[in-house]
Motif scaffolding. Structure first.
Motif, PDB file in Angstrom:
ATOM      1  N   LEU A   1      26.873   4.937 145.799  1.00 16.81           N
ATOM      2  CA  LEU A   1      25.838   6.013 145.789  1.00 16.81           C
ATOM      3  C   LEU A   1      25.298   6.096 147.144  1.00 16.81           C
ATOM      4  CD1 LEU A   1      24.249   8.325 144.218  1.00 16.81           C
ATOM      5  CD2 LEU A   1      22.336   6.568 144.152  1.00 16.81           C
ATOM      6  N   VAL A   2      25.504   7.417 147.775  1.00 16.34           N
ATOM      7  CA  VAL A   2      24.980   7.763 149.050  1.00 16.34           C
ATOM      8  C   VAL A   2      23.846   8.675 149.008  1.00 16.34           C
ATOM      9  CG1 VAL A   2      25.640   8.886 151.295  1.00 16.34           C
ATOM     10  CG2 VAL A   2      27.531   7.625 150.189  1.00 16.34           C
ATOM     11  N   ALA A   3      22.618   7.980 149.611  1.00 17.18           N
ATOM     12  CA  ALA A   3      21.380   8.773 149.431  1.00 17.18           C
ATOM     13  C   ALA A   3      21.264   9.443 150.744  1.00 17.18           C
ATOM     14  CB  ALA A   3      20.205   7.844 148.957  1.00 17.18           C
ATOM     15  N   PHE A   4      21.025  10.658 150.759  1.00 16.76           N
ATOM     16  CA  PHE A   4      20.440  11.468 152.006  1.00 16.76           C
ATOM     17  C   PHE A   4      19.358  12.329 151.723  1.00 16.76           C
ATOM     18  CE2 PHE A   4      21.716  14.409 155.459  1.00 16.76           C
ATOM     19  CZ  PHE A   4      21.321  13.790 156.521  1.00 16.76           C
ATOM     20  N   LEU A   5      18.096  11.552 152.049  1.00 21.05           N
ATOM     21  CA  LEU A   5      16.838  11.968 151.494  1.00 21.05           C
ATOM     22  C   LEU A   5      15.884  12.422 152.674  1.00 21.05           C
ATOM     23  CD1 LEU A   5      16.023   8.817 149.523  1.00 21.05           C
ATOM     24  CD2 LEU A   5      17.253  10.641 148.657  1.00 21.05           C
ATOM     25  N   GLY A   6      14.642  13.090 152.279  1.00 16.48           N
ATOM     26  CA  GLY A   6      13.788  13.350 153.143  1.00 16.48           C
ATOM     27  C   GLY A   6      14.101  14.883 153.523  1.00 16.48           C
ATOM     28  N   GLY A   7      14.810  15.801 152.911  1.00 16.41           N
ATOM     29  CA  GLY A   7      15.326  16.994 153.349  1.00 16.41           C
ATOM     30  C   GLY A   7      15.982  17.108 154.992  1.00 16.41           C
ATOM     31  N   THR A   8      16.356  15.925 155.254  1.00 15.37           N
ATOM     32  CA  THR A   8      17.157  15.779 156.506  1.00 15.37           C
ATOM     33  C   THR A   8      18.307  16.723 156.476  1.00 15.37           C
ATOM     34  OG1 THR A   8      16.424  13.520 157.064  1.00 15.37           O
ATOM     35  CG2 THR A   8      18.269  14.417 158.290  1.00 15.37           C
ATOM     36  N   ILE A   9      19.179  17.152 155.477  1.00 18.13           N
ATOM     37  CA  ILE A   9      19.985  17.880 155.523  1.00 18.13           C
ATOM     38  C   ILE A   9      19.649  19.336 156.047  1.00 18.13           C
ATOM     39  CG2 ILE A   9      19.669  18.738 153.320  1.00 18.13           C
ATOM     40  CD1 ILE A   9      23.239  18.192 154.856  1.00 18.13           C
ATOM     41  N   GLY A  10      18.312  19.707 155.958  1.00 15.06           N
ATOM     42  CA  GLY A  10      17.871  20.978 156.564  1.00 15.06           C
ATOM     43  C   GLY A  10      17.964  21.186 158.073  1.00 15.06           C
TER      44      GLY A  10
ATOM     45  N   PRO B   1      36.768   8.716 144.203  1.00 12.76           N
ATOM     46  CA  PRO B   1      36.577   9.526 142.929  1.00 12.76           C
ATOM     47  C   PRO B   1      35.459   8.290 142.377  1.00 12.76           C
ATOM     48  CG  PRO B   1      38.758   9.460 143.608  1.00 12.76           C
ATOM     49  CD  PRO B   1      38.363   8.629 144.538  1.00 12.76           C
ATOM     50  N   GLY B   2      34.448   9.170 141.665  1.00 16.21           N
ATOM     51  CA  GLY B   2      33.285   8.267 140.900  1.00 16.21           C
ATOM     52  C   GLY B   2      32.246   8.048 141.826  1.00 16.21           C
ATOM     53  N   ASP B   3      32.405   8.209 142.973  1.00 17.45           N
ATOM     54  CA  ASP B   3      31.162   7.908 144.203  1.00 17.45           C
ATOM     55  C   ASP B   3      30.374   8.794 144.152  1.00 17.45           C
ATOM     56  OD1 ASP B   3      32.270   5.211 144.812  1.00 17.45           O
ATOM     57  OD2 ASP B   3      32.896   5.879 146.720  1.00 17.45           O
ATOM     58  N   GLY B   4      28.936   8.916 144.319  1.00 26.05           N
ATOM     59  CA  GLY B   4      27.895   9.832 144.229  1.00 26.05           C
ATOM     60  C   GLY B   4      27.152  10.043 145.466  1.00 26.05           C
ATOM     61  N   LEU B   5      26.624  11.265 145.526  1.00 26.93           N
ATOM     62  CA  LEU B   5      25.718  11.705 146.689  1.00 26.93           C
ATOM     63  C   LEU B   5      24.385  12.098 145.990  1.00 26.93           C
ATOM     64  CD1 LEU B   5      25.015  12.621 149.720  1.00 26.93           C
ATOM     65  CD2 LEU B   5      26.025  14.701 149.127  1.00 26.93           C
TER      66      LEU B   5
ATOM     67  N   ALA C   1      31.587  23.848 147.177  1.00 24.45           N
ATOM     68  CA  ALA C   1      32.470  24.175 148.293  1.00 24.45           C
ATOM     69  C   ALA C   1      33.379  23.032 148.917  1.00 24.45           C
ATOM     70  CB  ALA C   1      32.109  24.926 149.114  1.00 24.45           C
ATOM     71  N   ALA C   2      32.466  21.757 149.135  1.00 23.87           N
ATOM     72  CA  ALA C   2      32.990  20.633 149.918  1.00 23.87           C
ATOM     73  C   ALA C   2      33.791  19.751 148.940  1.00 23.87           C
ATOM     74  CB  ALA C   2      31.725  19.665 150.339  1.00 23.87           C
ATOM     75  N   GLY C   3      33.717  20.003 147.649  1.00 25.47           N
ATOM     76  CA  GLY C   3      34.513  19.313 146.599  1.00 25.47           C
ATOM     77  C   GLY C   3      33.698  18.408 145.919  1.00 25.47           C
ATOM     78  N   LEU C   4      32.109  18.445 145.654  1.00 26.18           N
ATOM     79  CA  LEU C   4      31.431  17.701 145.064  1.00 26.18           C
ATOM     80  C   LEU C   4      30.718  18.218 144.042  1.00 26.18           C
ATOM     81  CD1 LEU C   4      29.610  16.065 148.028  1.00 26.18           C
ATOM     82  CD2 LEU C   4      31.285  14.905 146.559  1.00 26.18           C
ATOM     83  N   HIS C   5      30.790  17.763 142.667  1.00 31.29           N
ATOM     84  CA  HIS C   5      30.352  18.405 141.356  1.00 31.29           C
ATOM     85  C   HIS C   5      28.950  17.962 141.002  1.00 31.29           C
ATOM     86  CE1 HIS C   5      34.895  19.394 139.947  1.00 31.29           C
ATOM     87  NE2 HIS C   5      34.504  19.972 141.392  1.00 31.29           N
TER      88      HIS C   5
ATOM     89  N   ALA D   1      25.401  14.481 142.915  1.00 27.86           N
ATOM     90  CA  ALA D   1      26.471  15.012 142.674  1.00 27.86           C
ATOM     91  C   ALA D   1      27.787  13.833 142.918  1.00 27.86           C
ATOM     92  CB  ALA D   1      26.907  15.986 143.812  1.00 27.86           C
ATOM     93  N   PHE D   2      28.954  14.149 142.419  1.00 22.92           N
ATOM     94  CA  PHE D   2      29.966  13.145 142.291  1.00 22.92           C
ATOM     95  C   PHE D   2      31.217  13.792 142.837  1.00 22.92           C
ATOM     96  CE2 PHE D   2      26.970  11.725 139.219  1.00 22.92           C
ATOM     97  CZ  PHE D   2      26.845  10.436 139.454  1.00 22.92           C
TER      98      PHE D   2
END
Length: 336
Positions: A170-179, A199-203, A312-316, A333-334
């Motif tokens: 499980l990859v966590a990208f927190l804090g709104g840094t994606i902004g 396959p099966g890994d999550g974000l 669009a990146a292939g994550l559901h 998303a996975f």
């Protein structure tokens, strides 16, 4: 040249700690030189927000998260307090990876929830500061006996391919840094994350949501002036690293919301015409009175937008949560 420490047992707890280094000080210095040459000597002037976060800048940002006007940290923590157990259950993860881990304070809520499932085996904090990561890794290993902590020193815009691939992750990208990523860069980042997942890994993604403009403005233009000091800190970094002679007090802070782009834009505004010498670059930069140096954008999102960009990146998208005020969102998303 990359390197990795051998794991070391942490006293009677026997927690294993290792550190893998893919970003060295010389690389960071060369990157700053290259970006400053482009960003300061041409127009419009712009720098990456990564240069805001030296030791002093990181402390100032920590101070910002405690300000009454700055809601994102509190709102994200509220969501994790209520839903971390669902994240742990749905992810099925035995390995937690945190990008831009910082102090990992909120991640402790995830670690606790994952540990309660009985599956957690390993935590991988990923950040640019080797000194900071070594200290944080040792603390986490002490606090979570038996947990393997494998710290990775790198830039998540360049080194995602080096993330360890074993286990259910499980990859966590927190804090709104994606902004901080503009749309094209954000799309590339999501694609790179998706490519690094099995396959099966999550974000698990934290995003700040569109809201009342006055609240957005207040969050980045606080009455105590801490954000202004944080923003001007990049000039101290440039003075130290480039031998520059920025007059820090000759730049005003302003962070308006750009309606067309959907982002907060952190600006430093030159209060007078001035030349700044950049000895490390053998160049000088001219600022007109009123000229802007953009130091950060912070995009704000709608939940449907997040789902669409991940898809669009292939994550559901499997699940999403907001705080009670609907200020902030977490999306799980996975990779199918």
């Amino acid at each position: 040249m990359n390197g990795m420490d051998a794991p070391q047992a942490d006293g009677p707890c026997r927690s294993l700690v290792s550190v893998e280094v893919h970003l060295h000080p010389d690389e960071a210095r060369h990157a700053l030189h290259a970006e400053a040459l482009t960003g300061l000597c041409h127009r419009p002037k712009e720098l990456s927000p990564k240069w805001l976060y030296d030791e002093r800048g990181s402390q100032l940002f920590d101070d910002i998260t405690r300000l009454p006007e700055y809601y994102p940290t509190r709102r994200e923590r509220e969501i994790l307090l209520e839903h971390a157990h669902e994240v742990a259950r749905l992810s099925g993860a035995d390995t937690l990876i945190e990008l831009g881990s910082g102090t990992s304070e909120k991640t402790r809520l995830l670690l606790g929830a994952l540990r309660r499932t009985g599956r957690l085996r390993r935590f991988i904090p990923f950040d640019v500061s080797e000194h900071f990561l070594r200290r944080a890794a040792a603390t986490l290993a002490r606090d979570y006996p038996g947990l393997r902590v494998h710290a990775v020193v790198g830039d998540f815009e360049r080194h995602l391919a080096y993330l360890p691939r074993e286990g259910r992750r499980l990859v966590a990208f927190l804090g709104g840094t994606i902004g901080n990523f503009k749309p094209a860069a954000r799309a590339r980042f999501f694609q790179e994350v998706a490519h690094s997942l099995a396959p099966g890994d999550g974000l698990l993604l934290g995003t700040d949501l569109i809201k009342d403009r006055s609240r957005l403005f207040a969050a980045y233009n606080d009455s105590a002036g801490v954000t202004a000091e944080f923003n001007r800190n990049v000039l101290h970094v440039l003075n130290r690293e480039l031998g520059a002679n920025f007059d820090v007090n000759a730049f005003a802070h302003l962070a308006p919301f750009d309606e067309e782009q959907g982002w907060i834009e952190m600006r430093l505004i030159s209060q007078r015409p001035q030349w700044v010498h950049l000895p490390a670059l053998r160049r000088s930069a001219h600022f007109d009175a009123g000229e802007v140096l953009r130091t950060e954008v912070s995009c704000k999102f709608r939940p449907q937008q997040v789902e669409s960009e991940l898809f669009a990146a292939g994550l559901h998208l499997a699940a999403g949560w907001t705080d009670r005020a609907r200020d902030f969102a977490l999306s799980l998303a996975f990779k199918p």
